[in-house]
Scaffold this motif. Structure first.
Motif, short mmCIF file in Angstrom:
data_model
loop_
_atom_site.label_atom_id
_atom_site.label_comp_id
_atom_site.label_asym_id
_atom_site.label_seq_id
_atom_site.Cartn_x
_atom_site.Cartn_y
_atom_site.Cartn_z
N ARG A 29 -6.33 -0.34 -1.54
CA ARG A 29 -5.03 0.02 -0.98
C ARG A 29 -5.18 0.87 0.28
O ARG A 29 -4.40 0.74 1.23
CB ARG A 29 -4.21 0.78 -2.02
N ILE A 41 -9.41 0.18 -6.81
CA ILE A 41 -8.05 -0.17 -6.40
C ILE A 41 -7.56 0.76 -5.31
O ILE A 41 -6.94 0.35 -4.33
CB ILE A 41 -7.11 -0.15 -7.62
N PHE A 58 2.31 1.80 -3.34
CA PHE A 58 1.24 2.26 -4.22
C PHE A 58 1.05 3.77 -4.10
O PHE A 58 0.99 4.49 -5.10
CB PHE A 58 -0.05 1.52 -3.88
N TRP A 109 -10.29 2.00 -11.25
CA TRP A 109 -9.11 2.56 -10.59
C TRP A 109 -9.46 3.02 -9.17
O TRP A 109 -8.69 2.82 -8.23
CB TRP A 109 -8.56 3.72 -11.43
N SER A 130 0.82 -1.21 0.00
CA SER A 130 0.00 0.00 0.00
C SER A 130 0.85 1.26 0.00
O SER A 130 0.54 2.24 -0.68
CB SER A 130 -0.94 0.00 1.20
N GLN A 158 -3.71 -3.81 -10.45
CA GLN A 158 -3.15 -2.59 -9.86
C GLN A 158 -2.12 -1.96 -10.79
O GLN A 158 -2.10 -0.74 -10.98
CB GLN A 158 -2.52 -2.91 -8.52
N GLU A 217 -2.45 1.77 -12.38
CA GLU A 217 -1.48 2.84 -12.22
C GLU A 217 -1.03 3.39 -13.58
O GLU A 217 -0.84 4.60 -13.74
CB GLU A 217 -0.27 2.32 -11.44
#
Length: 854
Positions: free
Chosen positions: A689, A685, A53, A682, A50, A635, A639
């Motif tokens: 996270r 996600i 991320f 998105w 996380s 993921q 991104e």
């Protein structure tokens, strides 16, 4: 909307049921506090996945700032670069080398020029003949034996024959000879034959005049003795003036360039048949006998008027002054000056000055090249050969050579130009042709080329440029223009922003092209190329398209998996954004000031269209894949899509620098519609996270008693997480209000579930760690509510509006202790310090239910 209202009501109820925050703030902390935040730094990795991320996401959001920093760093590194990149051009622009046979003939011309030098050299010239020959052997790579053969040939040829060009421009402050206070001046001038050294010594103190008194003339044996001159010329009479302007030009053939003398008289015209009238018949006589009769007629006009009685001098022209100029005292470049008038004897009274321009030149040269080619063509070849040698011997920054040559080279070129009677305009044109042609093969300083253009413009005279010279000048302008256009097309490689030296050269080049476009000479000899800015616009478009194709071929966004293609496309977009930044900050200013071309508008509109086409096609493939059943956005893919979106947003942001009419219809206007389906996934996600980060924050929270801090580490971490998610939404800046409302609802649900989840987890942890202890004492001294107040007072009002977000609302006074962190105790995340809330927050009246509603 309903979810937000419910959330706010829930938070307010929790605040009302809890102990008074104001009284809690006033209660001093004691060492026996059972739970406070540890002052030490947070764990470096709360959750590996996380945290990485959010680190990557933050770097994406800060991409534009990173580009600016990178550009500045590259510029600073480039300042230490000695030489700018090479300026490669088409080989068609480079001239062919001279053959050995032509070099030998050119060497003969140079030796002939040195042997037949005339005039007084200036200090910067070389006077030694041997030194000149040593230099020429190096320039032409001639051995000593070959030099001796060519020198012997030159000595056996005829010596050069010289002429003198005299321009009588004007006079000033002459004496008044008439009753009206003026005079009617005219000039009579001619060459006196050379005298032997002995004769010159005997007559050193004697002054010559074309006009003698009657008694002196009658003592002469012949008119030839009276007037020992090869030729006499006369100007027009300028009536009633003491400052006449004649602007008359004459040429005299010289018998002995080392001993002859130029003599000039200025007279006041008084009689009906004067010297002026007699001299006008010069072209009507021929031969010595005719010249003798002519001289007698002059003498007769001096003695008396044709109808006057003998012995009367009432009608004789009055003498106003004379000038005697030995030819061996003339400088190499001649004279252009004011001469003080001299009396003819000690009894004469004269005053004033006369402006003369005098210059020697050869009217006959006995060399092989002279018989075959024009003087202009020969001088051009000679200068070209010298430039090759001089530039090859420049040791420091040869790309920035200013064109200055050594004294021997300057001496030779000056003598040759003088001897071949090249005008200043002809010399300026030849220098421009040679230097601009040489520059196409070996770089020169662009300021030199600009000075050469200005020299042509200063002396421009259309009637003097005809035939071959006009055609050659037109060709040189055309070739140089095409050369510069070729460099403009490749300017990103040839003149990169990372090299200050290259940018300086580019600016000077553009100024030279802009100056050329405004020159009268350019408009005259190149009438069909007056719209040069249109050609520049064309090559800018072509160069931009070629540069984009090179970027595409470098990153190859059509290869690999769909995710790899998107990543490659992000690299392409980053390069385009960097190029747009350079175009706006650097190149556009140069183009606009020098050639009046809006470089940024031309290049940006073309790149924006090319990018839109490629990204649209790629996102159609992505959307098609996501719409398939059971498809899930990974993921990594999410991104990449998010980074692609941010890059497009950055590129679109440059539209604000376009003219209003150009910014209306752009291909990227509705690019956000390509990302609708992917943004929903998105956000899911991001929610996953965030939840994982909150769980790990609670797990890592150490419940240790401390003296001052009143926040748990997990509270700060969750608040930071909410701040970063809010920043993600703020940077998305979704322009569609309807679509923004859908995303806001989704984000609100996520925040609510995350806040509730955090509250439940931290409560359970406190219960586990504080078994048998007083929970009221714990909750009375330690705050775990910052995420809730952040959500209520700071996040929700901003989520409801598309970009740009409104100013952050002020917190009520009772919330301040929950959000206060000193800068010294600020935690770090991703290597950078952060605060749970922006420092702009300040106290304000308590938030009521009415003002808290969206």
């Amino acid at each position: 909307m309903t979810a937000l209202l419910d959330l706010k009501s829930s938070v307010l109820r929790q605040v009302q049921r809890s102990q008074s925050l104001r009284s809690r703030r006033e209660t001093p902390s004691t060492p026996s506090s059972p739970l406070t935040h540890c002052p030490g730094p947070l764990p470096t990795r709360v959750s590996e996945e996380s945290m990485e991320f959010f680190e990557r996401t933050s770097s994406i959001l800060q991409k534009q700032e990173s580009m600016l920093w990178t550009a500045q760093a590259e510029s600073q590194r480039g300042a230490s670069v000695v030489a700018p990149p090479l300026e490669h051009v088409d080989q068609a622009f480079i001239s062919d080398h001279t053959s050995r046979r032509e070099l030998d003939l050119l060497y003969e011309e140079a030796v002939y020029t040195v042997v037949n030098r005339v005039g007084v050299p200036s200090p910067e010239y070389i006077s030694s003949e041997e030194e000149m020959f040593t230099y020429l052997r190096k320039v032409f790579d001639i051995g000593e034996e070959e030099h001796d053969i060519i020198l012997q040939k030159v000595h056996e040829s005829k010596r050069a024959s010289f002429s003198l060009r005299v321009s009588v421009i004007k006079a000033k402050n002459l004496m008044a000879k008439d009753a009206n206070g003026y005079s009617d001046p005219y000039c009579m001038l001619g060459l006196l034959l050379g005298q032997s050294p002995r004769e010159a010594e005997e007559k050193k103190e004697r002054k010559f005049s074309f006009r003698k008194r009657k008694e002196k003339l009658e003592k002469r044996a012949s008119t030839k003795e009276v007037l020992a001159a090869t030729c006499i010329q006369v100007t027009e009479v300028k009536p009633e003036t003491l400052n006449p302007v004649w602007d008359a030009h004459f040429v005299f053939d010289i018998d002995d360039v080392h001993n002859d003398l130029l003599h000039l008289d200025i007279w006041d015209h008084d009689d009906d048949v004067s010297v002026a009238e007699a001299c006008k018949k010069l072209n009507e006589v021929s031969g010595l006998r005719g010249m003798g009769r002519y001289f007698k007629q002059i003498a007769k006009s001096v003695r008396a008027n044709g109808s006057a009685s003998s012995g009367s001098e009432e009608n004789a022209d009055d003498f106003l002054g004379c000038i005697n100029m030995p030819l061996n005292e003339l400088p190499v470049n001649g004279f252009d000056k004011w001469f003080k008038l001299e009396p003819r004897s000690s009894a004469s009274k004269v005053q004033g000055e006369c402006h003369l321009i005098m210059k020697l030149f050869t009217n006959q040269r006995d060399t092989t090249l002279t018989k075959r080619e024009t003087n202009v063509a020969i001088h051009k070849k000679l200068l070209t050969q010298i430039l090759e040698y001089e530039h090859a011997n420049v040791k420091r920054e040869p790309y920035n050579w200013n064109g200055l040559v050594s004294p021997p080279a300057w001496t030779l070129l000056t003598h040759h130009a003088v001897q071949t009677d090249l005008s200043p305009l002809q010399q300026a044109i030849i220098r421009w042709q040679c230097y601009s042609s040489h520059h196409r093969g070996q770089r020169l300083c662009y300021s030199l080329l600009l000075r050469l253009l200005r020299a042509i413009d200063a002396d421009w005279d259309p009637p003097a440029v005809r035939g071959d010279l006009e055609r050659q000048l037109s060709d040189s302008f055309r070739l140089y223009t095409e050369h510069c256009l070729c460099l403009m097309k490749n300017m990103r490689q040839v003149f990169p922003c990372t090299s200050p030296a290259a940018i300086t050269r580019f600016e000077l080049m553009l100024r030279g092209v802009g100056y050329m476009q405004s020159m009268q000479a350019f408009k005259t000899v190149c009438p069909l190329r007056n719209e040069l800015h249109m050609d520049i616009t064309t090559v800018v478009k072509k160069g931009t398209a070629e540069w984009y194709e090179n970027i595409i071929s470098q990153y190859k966004p059509e290869e690999g998996s769909l995710e790899e293609q998107l990543k490659r496309l992000v690299h392409v977009l980053d390069a385009v954004c960097a190029d747009a930044q350079k175009a706006h900050h650097t190149y556009n200013k140069l183009f606009h000031s020098a050639v009046k071309v809006d470089f940024f508008s031309v290049s940006y509109r073309q790149l924006e269209k090319l990018v839109a086409d490629d990204v649209n096609i790629a996102m159609e493939r992505v959307c098609g894949t996501l719409e398939q059943e059971n498809s899930k956005l990974t993921q990594s893919m999410g991104e990449t899509i998010f980074e692609l979106f941010i890059s497009l947003k950055i590129l679109k942001g440059y539209r604000e620098f376009l003219p209003l009419k150009d910014a209306k219809m752009l291909a990227l206007t509705g690019f956000h519609n390509w990302f609708k389906s992917s943004i929903h996934k998105w956000l899911q996600i991001v929610h996953e996270r965030s939840s994982d980060r909150i769980r790990r924050a609670v797990d890592m929270d150490k419940l240790e008693p401390m003296l001052q801090d009143k926040h748990s580490s997990s509270a700060e971490e969750v608040t930071a997480c909410f701040s970063q998610v809010r920043e993600i939404w703020s940077q998305l800046a979704w322009p569609d209000s309807a679509g923004a409302f859908i995303f806001v609802t989704r984000l609100t649900d996520n925040f609510c579930s995350e806040a509730v989840c955090y509250s439940e987890m931290i409560t359970r942890k406190i219960e586990r760690n504080q078994q048998g202890r007083d929970h009221k004492s714990l909750t009375g001294q330690t705050s775990f509510l910052p995420p809730l107040f952040f959500l209520h007072c700071f996040l929700s009002p901003c989520l409801l509006l598309p970009s740009p977000p409104p100013p952050a609302p002020r917190l009520p006074p009772y919330c301040l202790p929950l959000f206060h962190l000193s800068s010294a105790a600020a935690p770090t995340w991703g290597g950078s310090p952060y605060l749970p809330l922006p420092p702009s927050l300040s106290p304000s009246p308590p938030l009521s239910a009415s003002c808290a509603s969206p």
